[in-house]
Scaffold this active site. Structure first.
Site, mmCIF file in Angstrom:
data_model
loop_
_atom_site.group_PDB
_atom_site.id
_atom_site.type_symbol
_atom_site.label_atom_id
_atom_site.label_comp_id
_atom_site.label_asym_id
_atom_site.label_seq_id
_atom_site.Cartn_x
_atom_site.Cartn_y
_atom_site.Cartn_z
ATOM 1 N N ARG A 46 -18.929 6.476 -3.122
ATOM 2 C CA ARG A 46 -17.715 5.784 -3.574
ATOM 3 C C ARG A 46 -17.390 6.213 -5.007
ATOM 4 O O ARG A 46 -16.240 6.363 -5.393
ATOM 5 C CB ARG A 46 -17.872 4.256 -3.474
ATOM 6 C CG ARG A 46 -16.708 3.504 -4.116
ATOM 7 C CD ARG A 46 -16.532 2.052 -3.643
ATOM 8 N NE ARG A 46 -17.743 1.344 -3.379
ATOM 9 C CZ ARG A 46 -18.569 0.836 -4.323
ATOM 10 N NH1 ARG A 46 -18.272 0.975 -5.597
ATOM 11 N NH2 ARG A 46 -19.668 0.209 -3.972
ATOM 12 N N TYR A 98 10.152 2.970 -3.206
ATOM 13 C CA TYR A 98 9.622 2.944 -1.838
ATOM 14 C C TYR A 98 9.362 1.488 -1.397
ATOM 15 O O TYR A 98 8.808 0.696 -2.172
ATOM 16 C CB TYR A 98 8.326 3.774 -1.782
ATOM 17 C CG TYR A 98 7.574 3.614 -0.497
ATOM 18 C CD1 TYR A 98 8.140 4.011 0.702
ATOM 19 C CD2 TYR A 98 6.307 3.041 -0.471
ATOM 20 C CE1 TYR A 98 7.467 3.842 1.899
ATOM 21 C CE2 TYR A 98 5.625 2.870 0.711
ATOM 22 C CZ TYR A 98 6.209 3.270 1.898
ATOM 23 O OH TYR A 98 5.537 3.091 3.084
ATOM 24 N N ASP A 170 6.358 8.132 -9.402
ATOM 25 C CA ASP A 170 5.957 8.528 -8.051
ATOM 26 C C ASP A 170 6.603 9.892 -7.792
ATOM 27 O O ASP A 170 7.828 10.007 -7.693
ATOM 28 C CB ASP A 170 6.449 7.463 -7.052
ATOM 29 C CG ASP A 170 6.007 7.737 -5.629
ATOM 30 O OD1 ASP A 170 5.859 8.927 -5.270
ATOM 31 O OD2 ASP A 170 5.834 6.774 -4.866
ATOM 32 N N LYS A 195 2.386 13.110 2.399
ATOM 33 C CA LYS A 195 3.647 13.827 2.606
ATOM 34 C C LYS A 195 3.456 15.327 2.316
ATOM 35 O O LYS A 195 2.641 15.974 2.942
ATOM 36 C CB LYS A 195 4.729 13.172 1.750
ATOM 37 C CG LYS A 195 4.764 11.647 1.871
ATOM 38 C CD LYS A 195 5.101 11.210 3.259
ATOM 39 C CE LYS A 195 5.094 9.741 3.578
ATOM 40 N NZ LYS A 195 4.575 8.738 2.741
HETATM 41 N N1 PLP Z 1 5.632 6.620 -2.266
HETATM 42 C C1 PLP Z 1 6.610 7.158 -1.524
HETATM 43 C C2 PLP Z 1 7.772 7.805 -2.215
HETATM 44 C C3 PLP Z 1 6.543 7.123 -0.137
HETATM 45 O O1 PLP Z 1 7.519 7.664 0.590
HETATM 46 C C4 PLP Z 1 5.425 6.502 0.481
HETATM 47 C C5 PLP Z 1 5.301 6.425 1.955
HETATM 48 O O2 PLP Z 1 6.230 6.685 2.687
HETATM 49 C C6 PLP Z 1 4.438 5.926 -0.334
HETATM 50 C C7 PLP Z 1 4.569 6.022 -1.690
HETATM 51 C C8 PLP Z 1 3.237 5.260 0.281
HETATM 52 O O3 PLP Z 1 2.341 6.211 0.730
HETATM 53 P P1 PLP Z 1 1.323 6.023 1.975
HETATM 54 O O4 PLP Z 1 2.160 5.838 3.192
HETATM 55 O O5 PLP Z 1 0.539 7.281 1.947
HETATM 56 O O6 PLP Z 1 0.516 4.810 1.687
#
Ligand code: PLP
Length: 378
Positions: A46, A98, A170, A195
């Site tokens: 971990r 998001y 992000d 992604k």
């Molecule tokens: N940030 C963005 C811009 C996203 O599109 C997403 C998921 O679609 C996330 C964060 C969250 O990521 P995860 O689905 O890997 O938890």
């Protein structure tokens, strides 16, 4: 070394033990120790694992940071980083953040006494107005999800530095190939690595990257204490996916540009959101802070019926949640990425029932356009 070379040739390109051209998967939970007084570099997985280290260091290198952290999902990365804040703290957040980040901020973190104000971050004045004496950070996505709104990162950083705040970005839609927020003065970069970074729709993962040593230590502490780490098999898959990041992004972006231009000429398409279009309100700002518009676009159709038809009938794009895969993915923000947002919040942000988001993959552009044409202009 340029980005495309760095992702292939870096400290982790060759396995130091057997000289393999791939990092081994250390499928272990614990490591033997030789002395009571001096533990080795690794004790319990971990806290650290060589496969995860390789991935974390590679992502940090690509973002031009000093420390990277791999988490079990993008949300695990976001939530773990939000644990930097304490009861009474306040964040200013871009309004079309998001949906999952919106949910965690407005439910779990409010319960912990951490409040957020959501603003149209495309206007730095709105960010400035929302800052209170309790504000500790500005949280941004640019381009934002799903309307591809652009925030001027340099202006946000100037504001943040003036007021002693952290800037969190992000960077999922852009990846470090197209945008490096740390180089623009931001403090923490977040990713849903699920992604484009992994790129093959087969791993859920997330990242946080920083330049500052002190912040790095704090996030390392949270990562280990909270424990939402990424497992070694998934780390290895992401390391493999990363090697083609540049070529995937180049191809998908080229296609997205053609698709966006084609969509602007269709009578049944009422609005197209893509920062590569000169008519996009954020075109200039985006160009000044990134190396390209990316491979995600969204658009609105004439009717909700046509919208549903498109979602269900496309053959060259999967109707699915997510983006950034080798396959094009068409998704429906009101029922997918932004389902966690109350309907009235969605409506006020322009996330209407005739909006679709398209993440352009590696199909031939002509096939994608022919497919869209078949379904939209029947
Ligand atoms: N940030 C963005 C811009 C996203 O599109 C997403 C998921 O679609 C996330 C964060 C969250 O990521 P995860 O689905 O890997 O938890």
């Amino acid at each position: 070394m340029k980005f495309g070379t760095q992702i292939i040739h870096n400290k982790h390109s060759i396995d130091p033990y057997a000289k393999g051209l791939s990092v081994p998967i250390y499928q272990v939970s614990t490591f033997a120790q030789e002395s009571v007084d001096h533990f080795g570099k690794y004790d319990y997985a971990r806290s650290g694992n060589p496969t995860r280290d390789a991935l974390e260091e590679t992502v940090a290198l690509l973002e031009n940071g000093s420390h990277g952290f791999a988490f079990a999902s993008g949300m695990a990365a976001i939530s773990s980083v939000l644990l930097l804040f304490s009861p009474g703290d306040h964040l200013v957040v871009c309004e079309d953040v998001y949906g999952g980040a919106f949910r965690v901020l407005t439910t779990l973190f409010t319960r912990l006494g951490i409040q957020s104000t959501f603003v149209d971050a495309t206007d730095p004045a709105r960010i400035a107005e929302a800052i209170t004496p309790a504000t500790k950070a500005i949280y941004l996505e640019t381009p934002s999800n799903p309307l591809l709104k652009i925030t001027d990162l340099r202006a946000a950083v100037d504001l943040a530095k003036e007021r002693g705040l952290l800037t969190l970005v992000d960077n999922t839609f852009m990846t470090p190939y197209l945008q490096r927020p740390l180089d623009l003065g931001c403090d923490i970069v977040l990713h849903s690595g699920t992604k484009f970074l992994n790129g093959h729709s087969d791993v859920i993962c997330g990242f946080a990257v920083v330049k500052d040593e002190g912040l790095g230590k704090q996030i390392k502490f949270i990562q280990n204490a909270f424990g939402a780490i990424l497992g070694p098999q998934d780390c290895w898959l992401v390391l493999r996916g990363l090697k083609t990041l540049r070529v995937r992004m180049d191809e998908s972006q080229k296609s997205a540009f053609s698709v966006a231009n084609w969509l602007t000429q269709q009578r049944r398409v009422t609005e197209v959101f893509y920062p590569g279009l000169e008519q996009h309100p954020g075109y200039g700002v985006h160009k000044s802070q990134s190396a390209g518009p990316g491979a995600v676009l969204s658009f609105k159709l004439e009717t909700v019926e046509l919208t549903h038809r498109l979602l269900e009938k496309m053959e060259c794009a999967a109707f699915a949640v997510s983006l950034g895969g080798v396959e094009s993915i068409i998704s429906y923000p009101p029922k997918m990425s932004h389902a966690a947002m109350p309907a009235e919040e969605r409506a006020s942000r322009g996330i209407t029932d005739n909006l679709v988001r398209l993440s352009v993959g590696l199909e031939e552009t002509e096939d994608l356009i022919a497919d869209l044409d078949r379904v939209i202009n029947f």
